[in-house]
Motif scaffolding. Structure first.
Motif, PDB file in Angstrom:
ATOM      1  N   VAL A  33      18.722  40.056  44.595  1.00 52.89           N
ATOM      2  CA  VAL A  33      19.351  41.280  44.878  1.00 52.89           C
ATOM      3  C   VAL A  33      20.725  41.217  45.009  1.00 52.89           C
ATOM      4  O   VAL A  33      21.493  42.180  44.472  1.00 52.89           O
ATOM      5  N   SER A  34      21.282  39.950  45.682  1.00 52.28           N
ATOM      6  CA  SER A  34      22.672  39.965  45.837  1.00 52.28           C
ATOM      7  C   SER A  34      23.493  39.733  44.384  1.00 52.28           C
ATOM      8  O   SER A  34      24.337  40.275  44.190  1.00 52.28           O
ATOM      9  N   SER A  35      22.912  38.903  43.281  1.00 54.90           N
ATOM     10  CA  SER A  35      23.381  38.890  42.103  1.00 54.90           C
ATOM     11  C   SER A  35      23.388  40.200  41.388  1.00 54.90           C
ATOM     12  O   SER A  35      24.362  40.261  40.658  1.00 54.90           O
ATOM     13  N   CYS A  36      22.578  40.926  41.528  1.00 60.24           N
ATOM     14  CA  CYS A  36      22.319  42.263  40.831  1.00 60.24           C
ATOM     15  C   CYS A  36      23.263  43.346  41.354  1.00 60.24           C
ATOM     16  O   CYS A  36      23.515  44.100  40.474  1.00 60.24           O
ATOM     17  N   SER A  37      23.503  43.158  42.475  1.00 59.63           N
ATOM     18  CA  SER A  37      24.338  44.432  43.342  1.00 59.63           C
ATOM     19  C   SER A  37      25.651  44.089  43.275  1.00 59.63           C
ATOM     20  O   SER A  37      26.389  45.141  43.501  1.00 59.63           O
ATOM     21  N   SER A  38      26.150  43.010  43.209  1.00 57.93           N
ATOM     22  CA  SER A  38      27.440  42.614  43.554  1.00 57.93           C
ATOM     23  C   SER A  38      28.219  42.919  41.997  1.00 57.93           C
ATOM     24  O   SER A  38      27.809  42.882  40.854  1.00 57.93           O
ATOM     25  N   LYS A  39      29.382  43.377  42.234  1.00 59.56           N
ATOM     26  CA  LYS A  39      29.993  44.007  40.863  1.00 59.56           C
ATOM     27  C   LYS A  39      31.172  42.583  40.733  1.00 59.56           C
ATOM     28  O   LYS A  39      31.673  42.033  41.384  1.00 59.56           O
ATOM     29  N   GLN A  40      31.200  42.445  39.505  1.00 60.01           N
ATOM     30  CA  GLN A  40      32.149  41.121  39.020  1.00 60.01           C
ATOM     31  C   GLN A  40      33.412  41.767  38.896  1.00 60.01           C
ATOM     32  O   GLN A  40      33.816  42.631  38.346  1.00 60.01           O
ATOM     33  N   ASP A  41      34.436  40.782  39.323  1.00 58.33           N
ATOM     34  CA  ASP A  41      35.883  41.123  39.220  1.00 58.33           C
ATOM     35  C   ASP A  41      36.132  40.402  38.103  1.00 58.33           C
ATOM     36  O   ASP A  41      36.041  39.032  37.993  1.00 58.33           O
ATOM     37  N   ASN A  42      36.887  41.052  37.035  1.00 56.51           N
ATOM     38  CA  ASN A  42      37.298  40.457  35.662  1.00 56.51           C
ATOM     39  C   ASN A  42      38.711  40.315  36.033  1.00 56.51           C
ATOM     40  O   ASN A  42      39.407  41.449  35.797  1.00 56.51           O
ATOM     41  N   ILE A  43      39.279  39.447  36.338  1.00 55.49           N
ATOM     42  CA  ILE A  43      40.892  39.351  36.358  1.00 55.49           C
ATOM     43  C   ILE A  43      41.570  39.144  34.944  1.00 55.49           C
ATOM     44  O   ILE A  43      41.408  38.261  34.395  1.00 55.49           O
ATOM     45  N   VAL A  44      42.278  40.358  34.539  1.00 60.99           N
ATOM     46  CA  VAL A  44      43.048  40.473  33.387  1.00 60.99           C
ATOM     47  C   VAL A  44      44.377  39.752  33.464  1.00 60.99           C
ATOM     48  O   VAL A  44      44.724  39.097  32.644  1.00 60.99           O
ATOM     49  N   ILE A  45      44.981  40.025  34.512  1.00 61.57           N
ATOM     50  CA  ILE A  45      46.449  39.520  34.626  1.00 61.57           C
ATOM     51  C   ILE A  45      46.585  39.174  36.146  1.00 61.57           C
ATOM     52  O   ILE A  45      46.191  39.815  36.884  1.00 61.57           O
ATOM     53  N   TYR A  46      47.188  38.065  36.178  1.00 57.67           N
ATOM     54  CA  TYR A  46      47.572  37.302  37.656  1.00 57.67           C
ATOM     55  C   TYR A  46      48.779  36.827  37.327  1.00 57.67           C
ATOM     56  O   TYR A  46      49.087  35.947  36.648  1.00 57.67           O
ATOM     57  N   LYS A  47      49.737  37.342  38.261  1.00 64.17           N
ATOM     58  CA  LYS A  47      51.131  36.664  38.455  1.00 64.17           C
ATOM     59  C   LYS A  47      51.488  36.496  39.861  1.00 64.17           C
ATOM     60  O   LYS A  47      51.333  37.224  40.618  1.00 64.17           O
ATOM     61  N   GLU A  48      51.791  35.371  40.093  1.00 63.98           N
ATOM     62  CA  GLU A  48      52.777  34.871  41.373  1.00 63.98           C
ATOM     63  C   GLU A  48      54.029  34.809  41.046  1.00 63.98           C
ATOM     64  O   GLU A  48      54.481  34.249  39.894  1.00 63.98           O
ATOM     65  N   PHE A  49      54.805  35.261  41.719  1.00 63.26           N
ATOM     66  CA  PHE A  49      56.323  35.519  41.601  1.00 63.26           C
ATOM     67  C   PHE A  49      56.965  34.524  42.480  1.00 63.26           C
ATOM     68  O   PHE A  49      57.184  34.761  43.547  1.00 63.26           O
ATOM     69  N   PRO A  50      57.351  33.419  41.892  1.00 65.41           N
ATOM     70  CA  PRO A  50      57.873  32.239  42.700  1.00 65.41           C
ATOM     71  C   PRO A  50      59.290  32.579  43.357  1.00 65.41           C
ATOM     72  O   PRO A  50      59.254  32.181  44.671  1.00 65.41           O
ATOM     73  N   ASN A  51      60.020  33.330  42.893  1.00 66.74           N
ATOM     74  CA  ASN A  51      61.354  33.783  43.348  1.00 66.74           C
ATOM     75  C   ASN A  51      61.333  35.221  44.370  1.00 66.74           C
ATOM     76  O   ASN A  51      62.114  35.812  44.767  1.00 66.74           O
ATOM     77  N   GLN A  52      59.747  35.810  44.244  1.00 64.67           N
ATOM     78  CA  GLN A  52      59.611  36.939  44.656  1.00 64.67           C
ATOM     79  C   GLN A  52      60.295  38.022  44.185  1.00 64.67           C
ATOM     80  O   GLN A  52      60.862  38.872  44.853  1.00 64.67           O
ATOM     81  N   GLU A  53      60.565  38.029  42.651  1.00 65.71           N
ATOM     82  CA  GLU A  53      61.374  38.871  42.160  1.00 65.71           C
ATOM     83  C   GLU A  53      60.523  39.144  40.648  1.00 65.71           C
ATOM     84  O   GLU A  53      60.059  38.152  40.121  1.00 65.71           O
ATOM     85  N   TRP A  54      60.419  40.498  40.505  1.00 69.60           N
ATOM     86  CA  TRP A  54      59.861  40.938  39.188  1.00 69.60           C
ATOM     87  C   TRP A  54      60.974  41.473  38.211  1.00 69.60           C
ATOM     88  O   TRP A  54      61.373  42.411  38.591  1.00 69.60           O
ATOM     89  N   GLY A  55      61.251  40.978  37.158  1.00 70.12           N
ATOM     90  CA  GLY A  55      62.317  41.533  36.333  1.00 70.12           C
ATOM     91  C   GLY A  55      61.968  42.740  35.751  1.00 70.12           C
ATOM     92  O   GLY A  55      60.898  42.843  35.190  1.00 70.12           O
ATOM     93  N   ARG A  56      62.933  43.648  35.310  1.00 64.59           N
ATOM     94  CA  ARG A  56      62.762  44.937  34.617  1.00 64.59           C
ATOM     95  C   ARG A  56      61.943  44.824  33.559  1.00 64.59           C
ATOM     96  O   ARG A  56      61.057  45.536  33.121  1.00 64.59           O
ATOM     97  N   PHE A  57      62.282  43.540  32.655  1.00 62.78           N
ATOM     98  CA  PHE A  57      61.832  43.730  31.353  1.00 62.78           C
ATOM     99  C   PHE A  57      60.928  42.352  31.207  1.00 62.78           C
ATOM    100  O   PHE A  57      60.623  41.834  30.185  1.00 62.78           O
ATOM    101  N   GLU A  58      60.376  42.050  32.407  1.00 69.03           N
ATOM    102  CA  GLU A  58      59.346  40.852  32.378  1.00 69.03           C
ATOM    103  C   GLU A  58      58.140  41.531  32.424  1.00 69.03           C
ATOM    104  O   GLU A  58      57.561  41.977  33.292  1.00 69.03           O
ATOM    105  N   TYR A  59      57.355  41.670  31.127  1.00 68.82           N
ATOM    106  CA  TYR A  59      56.351  41.943  30.841  1.00 68.82           C
ATOM    107  C   TYR A  59      55.027  41.116  31.195  1.00 68.82           C
ATOM    108  O   TYR A  59      55.077  40.051  31.034  1.00 68.82           O
ATOM    109  N   LEU A  60      54.033  41.750  31.859  1.00 66.54           N
ATOM    110  CA  LEU A  60      52.868  40.824  32.291  1.00 66.54           C
ATOM    111  C   LEU A  60      51.815  41.176  31.426  1.00 66.54           C
ATOM    112  O   LEU A  60      51.323  42.617  31.132  1.00 66.54           O
ATOM    113  N   GLN A  61      51.215  40.256  30.451  1.00 67.88           N
ATOM    114  CA  GLN A  61      50.081  40.596  29.598  1.00 67.88           C
ATOM    115  C   GLN A  61      48.906  39.863  29.778  1.00 67.88           C
ATOM    116  O   GLN A  61      48.770  38.644  30.212  1.00 67.88           O
TER     117      GLN A  61
END
Length: 181
Positions: A33-61
Motif C-alpha cells: 500500500v505504501s509503495s503504491c500510494s506514494s508519489k515519486q519525486d523525480n529531481i530534474v534540476i538540483y543546484k547548490e549555490f556555494p557563494n549563495q549567488e545565482w548569476g543572471r545568465f547562469e542557466y540551470l538545465q
C-alpha cells in the motif's frame, strides 16, 4: 515452519504459526500500500549555490525521461537566507523570485516557455516560510498535472530573471516532477 513431533505424528502449532503468518501478511500489505500510494519525486534540476549567488545568465538545465504518457506536477523548492534577494534594503520589500522555465519536447518540435514570479515575503515584509537552520525553504507549484504525451527525454532550462546581477542569498534550488496519479 512451526512443527513439533508428538508421539509419531507431526502437527502444526496453529496458534503460534497463525500469528506469524498473520504478521507477515500485514507487513507485506502495508509495504504494498505504501509503495503504491506514494508519489515519486523525480529531481530534474538540483543546484547548490556555494557563494549563495545565482548569476543572471547562469542557466540551470536538466532532463526528464518519460517512458509512457503521464501527468506530473512540476514544483520548485528554493532555500534562501536573510540576504535574499540582495544585500540592499531597497530590494527587500516582497523578495520576488523571478525565473523563466522552458521545457522542450523529446522530438524537438515543441516547447513551452513561461516567466514566473513568486513573492517570498508578505506585504508587511514577513517571510512566508518558517526559518530552519538559518534558511527559509519554499515549495512553489509551477505547473499542475502537466501532460507528458510523448515518450522520450524532455529538456528543462531555468533562467534567473532577477534584474540585479547576481541574485544573492540563494542557497539551493530544486526542480521536481511529481507523478499526479
Amino acid at each position: 515452519l512451526c512443527q513439533r513431533k508428538r508421539k509419531s505424528f507431526i502437527f502444526v502449532d496453529c496458534k503460534n504459526c497463525t500469528m506469524r503468518i498473520f504478521s507477515s501478511i500485514l507487513l507485506l500489505l502495508s509495504l504494498l500500500v505504501s509503495s503504491c500510494s506514494s508519489k515519486q519525486d523525480n529531481i530534474v534540476i538540483y543546484k547548490e549555490f556555494p557563494n549563495q549567488e545565482w548569476g543572471r545568465f547562469e542557466y540551470l538545465q536538466g532532463n526528464f525521461n518519460v517512458n509512457k504518457a503521464s501527468k506530473y506536477d512540476i514544483i520548485v523548492e528554493v532555500s534562501v537566507d536573510d540576504n535574499y534577494p540582495n544585500i540592499y534594503d531597497t530590494h527587500q520589500s516582497d523578495c520576488p523570485l523571478l525565473f523563466n522555465l522552458t521545457i522542450n519536447n523529446p522530438n524537438g518540435n515543441g516547447k513551452r516557455s513561461k516567466d514566473y514570479k513568486f513573492t517570498l515575503k508578505d506585504k508587511d515584509g514577513n517571510w512566508k516560510a518558517d526559518k530552519k537552520d538559518g534558511c527559509y525553504v519554499f515549495k512553489l507549484p509551477i505547473i499542475g498535472e502537466m501532460s507528458f504525451n510523448e515518450k522520450g527525454t524532455y529538456d528543462f532550462k531555468l533562467e534567473n530573471k532577477y534584474p540585479k546581477d547576481p541574485l544573492q542569498g540563494i542557497k539551493s534550488l530544486t526542480l521536481k516532477c511529481i507523478s499526479s496519479k
